[in-house]
Scaffold this active site. Structure first.
Site, PDB file in Angstrom:
ATOM      1  N   GLN A 269     -28.749  39.883 -17.777  1.00 46.32           N
ATOM      2  CA  GLN A 269     -28.463  40.025 -19.298  1.00 46.32           C
ATOM      3  C   GLN A 269     -27.389  39.515 -19.792  1.00 46.32           C
ATOM      4  O   GLN A 269     -26.954  39.670 -20.820  1.00 46.32           O
ATOM      5  CB  GLN A 269     -28.472  41.548 -19.530  1.00 46.32           C
ATOM      6  CG  GLN A 269     -30.021  42.364 -19.178  1.00 46.32           C
ATOM      7  CD  GLN A 269     -30.104  43.741 -19.108  1.00 46.32           C
ATOM      8  OE1 GLN A 269     -28.925  44.418 -19.735  1.00 46.32           O
ATOM      9  NE2 GLN A 269     -30.841  44.347 -18.469  1.00 46.32           N
TER      10      GLN A 269
ATOM     11  N   HIS B 292     -26.845  45.555 -18.595  1.00 43.43           N
ATOM     12  CA  HIS B 292     -26.117  46.619 -19.574  1.00 43.43           C
ATOM     13  C   HIS B 292     -24.661  46.261 -20.073  1.00 43.43           C
ATOM     14  O   HIS B 292     -23.901  47.335 -19.943  1.00 43.43           O
ATOM     15  CB  HIS B 292     -26.230  47.966 -18.965  1.00 43.43           C
ATOM     16  CG  HIS B 292     -27.560  48.443 -18.703  1.00 43.43           C
ATOM     17  ND1 HIS B 292     -27.863  49.793 -18.632  1.00 43.43           N
ATOM     18  CD2 HIS B 292     -28.704  47.899 -18.757  1.00 43.43           C
ATOM     19  CE1 HIS B 292     -29.183  49.954 -18.396  1.00 43.43           C
ATOM     20  NE2 HIS B 292     -29.596  48.802 -18.797  1.00 43.43           N
TER      21      HIS B 292
ATOM     22  N   GLU C 200     -32.808  55.294 -28.265  1.00 42.18           N
ATOM     23  CA  GLU C 200     -32.323  56.296 -29.269  1.00 42.18           C
ATOM     24  C   GLU C 200     -32.007  55.593 -30.599  1.00 42.18           C
ATOM     25  O   GLU C 200     -31.349  54.174 -30.272  1.00 42.18           O
ATOM     26  CB  GLU C 200     -31.107  56.866 -28.704  1.00 42.18           C
ATOM     27  CG  GLU C 200     -31.322  57.769 -27.622  1.00 42.18           C
ATOM     28  CD  GLU C 200     -30.336  58.635 -26.943  1.00 42.18           C
ATOM     29  OE1 GLU C 200     -30.410  59.481 -26.051  1.00 42.18           O
ATOM     30  OE2 GLU C 200     -29.133  58.235 -27.305  1.00 42.18           O
TER      31      GLU C 200
ATOM     32  N   TYR D  40     -22.638  61.398 -25.989  1.00 42.87           N
ATOM     33  CA  TYR D  40     -24.113  61.384 -26.333  1.00 42.87           C
ATOM     34  C   TYR D  40     -25.031  61.554 -25.229  1.00 42.87           C
ATOM     35  O   TYR D  40     -26.337  61.421 -25.196  1.00 42.87           O
ATOM     36  CB  TYR D  40     -24.343  59.871 -26.891  1.00 42.87           C
ATOM     37  CG  TYR D  40     -23.576  59.938 -28.166  1.00 42.87           C
ATOM     38  CD1 TYR D  40     -24.524  60.293 -29.403  1.00 42.87           C
ATOM     39  CD2 TYR D  40     -22.528  59.752 -28.419  1.00 42.87           C
ATOM     40  CE1 TYR D  40     -24.042  59.998 -30.705  1.00 42.87           C
ATOM     41  CE2 TYR D  40     -21.994  59.638 -29.592  1.00 42.87           C
ATOM     42  CZ  TYR D  40     -22.606  59.981 -30.830  1.00 42.87           C
ATOM     43  OH  TYR D  40     -22.106  60.211 -32.089  1.00 42.87           O
TER      44      TYR D  40
ATOM     45  N   TYR E  81     -36.173  56.085 -13.775  1.00 46.13           N
ATOM     46  CA  TYR E  81     -37.220  55.105 -13.400  1.00 46.13           C
ATOM     47  C   TYR E  81     -37.817  55.595 -11.941  1.00 46.13           C
ATOM     48  O   TYR E  81     -37.110  56.337 -11.150  1.00 46.13           O
ATOM     49  CB  TYR E  81     -36.620  53.631 -13.114  1.00 46.13           C
ATOM     50  CG  TYR E  81     -36.353  53.006 -14.217  1.00 46.13           C
ATOM     51  CD1 TYR E  81     -37.030  52.463 -15.188  1.00 46.13           C
ATOM     52  CD2 TYR E  81     -34.912  52.784 -14.570  1.00 46.13           C
ATOM     53  CE1 TYR E  81     -36.812  51.842 -16.331  1.00 46.13           C
ATOM     54  CE2 TYR E  81     -34.397  52.146 -15.805  1.00 46.13           C
ATOM     55  CZ  TYR E  81     -35.611  51.395 -16.550  1.00 46.13           C
ATOM     56  OH  TYR E  81     -35.245  51.100 -17.766  1.00 46.13           O
TER      57      TYR E  81
END
Length: 383
Positions: free
Chosen positions: A98, A163, A256, A266, A277
């Site tokens: 990513q 991430h 979300e 959060y 997972y």
């Protein structure tokens, strides 16, 4: 104009409260046409195609378009001719998983000084991490970034290539820089406020911790943090009323849409509306648990990769609504917002992963498909 891929599931209208179950309606997104199809609220036009697009931003004044590709290429697309040229002076990036070249946003001062902010992934001691930098964009015959400087780094660098998040937003008054910082797939750092993993940070335009941050007295990385307990917030944008919103990828389910408040936790990985997972249970958000709940969550996952709050005139009924680009969901998702409450949801199944959503200067909605399709699309009202 080339056709869109056939839709996988048609046009889905989801009505009711934010937590209501989805119900399907008939209709197919179908191929793009210049006239649009009966029942469509918009016409889809393909205007360009790229390899690994990640983000787009319109330049104030000219309406020219900047587009990043994860591999490390930055494009400048002329608003009038559609001609696209590569911008030089881009930093070397770690293009893995990513990671790579990420967001790009004109500075609040762009009209005066030509400064843009961009994010990318670099390697260093400990592994890899996200970086935010700024430079002057020269847009003459040889578009280039001049004087690029890194002003913020994700702390700490860790092994892995997931991430990073690294979305950028500026406060409406132009005084503060907000950056989303993912948990790097490590989970626990999101509850540790001595680092910036799993947080949204609030900085000065120079990249320093902003005065008045909730943990300012603790110093170090803590002084940068605005909110924490985040997993992978890939959307970050202010509404017209000054509310900061974020879209965030959950684990298996539990994606979300959040209102971001100073000093709020959060919940990740302590609570989630999704599951771990492999099927492991995670407690759902619950009233009184001390964690800020989402305004809307999705199970199964849609994998929101971007967020746009619409403020244009072309779609007046959608003004103030949130638009999310869904990756695994292969859709454009509209959330009808009433202040800080989500009411109706509408899902336009595109049959392709939507990486980015942006509002054009004239109020058109622009989409970037993810690598593989990679199309740049412009949506205007049907009829």
């Amino acid at each position: 104009m080339k056709p869109l891929a056939p839709a996988l599931a048609g046009l889905v209208a989801v009505l009711g409260a934010a937590c209501s179950s989805d119900t399907a309606a008939n209709g197919s997104l179908g191929p793009a046409t210049s006239e649009g199809d009966e029942g469509w609220p918009f016409v889809v036009e393909e205007v360009d195609r790229l390899d690994e697009p990640w983000a787009l931003a319109f330049l104030p004044g000219s309406g020219d378009l900047l587009i990043t590709e994860r591999s490390g290429t930055l494009h400048l697309r002329d608003a009038d001719s559609g001609e696209r040229v590569e911008v030089s002076g881009v930093p070397e990036v770690v293009d893995a998983g990513q990671g790579g070249l990420g967001d790009i946003v004109p500075a609040p001062t762009y009209a005066e000084d030509g400064v843009v902010y961009l994010s990318w992934v670099e390697s260093g001691a400990g592994g890899t991490g996200a970086v935010v930098g700024r430079a002057v964009l020269e847009t003459d015959d040889r578009p280039r970034l001049v004087g690029l400087e890194a002003i913020w780094r994700q702390t700490p660098k860790v092994e892995g290539d997931g991430h990073f998040s690294h979305r950028i937003a500026f406060s409406p008054d132009g005084q503060h820089l907000f950056v989303s910082s993912g948990d790097r797939q490590l989970e626990d750092p999101a509850q540790d406020t001595t680092n910036t993993l799993g947080s949204i940070v609030r900085l000065t335009l120079d990249g320093d911790p902003a005065p008045g941050n909730p943990l300012a007295d603790e110093g170090g990385a803590s002084a940068e943090i605005w909110s924490w307990g985040h997993r992978n917030p890939l959307g970050l944008e202010f509404a017209a009323d000054g509310t900061l919103w974020s879209s965030e990828m959950g684990p298996e389910g539990g994606d979300e849409l959040n209102v971001i408040e100073s000093g709020s936790n959060y919940g990740w990985p302590e609570v989630s509306d999704g599951s771990a997972y492999g099927g492991g249970e995670i407690p759902d958000h619950a009233e009184g648990d001390g964690y800020a709940p989402p305004v809307r969550s999705w199970t199964p996952s849609i994998s929101p990769g971007s967020l746009m709050l619409y403020g244009g005139d072309l779609f007046p009924d959608w003004r103030g609504d949130a638009f999310l680009g869904a990756l695994s969901g292969e859709a454009l998702v509209r959330v009808d917002l009433d202040g800080r409450t989500a009411t109706d949801v509408e899902v336009f199944d595109t049959g392709e992963r939507i990486r980015a959503v942006e509002e054009g200067p004239d109020g058109a909605i622009w989409l970037l498909e993810d690598e593989g399709a990679g199309r740049l699309l412009r949506l205007t009202p049907a009829g």
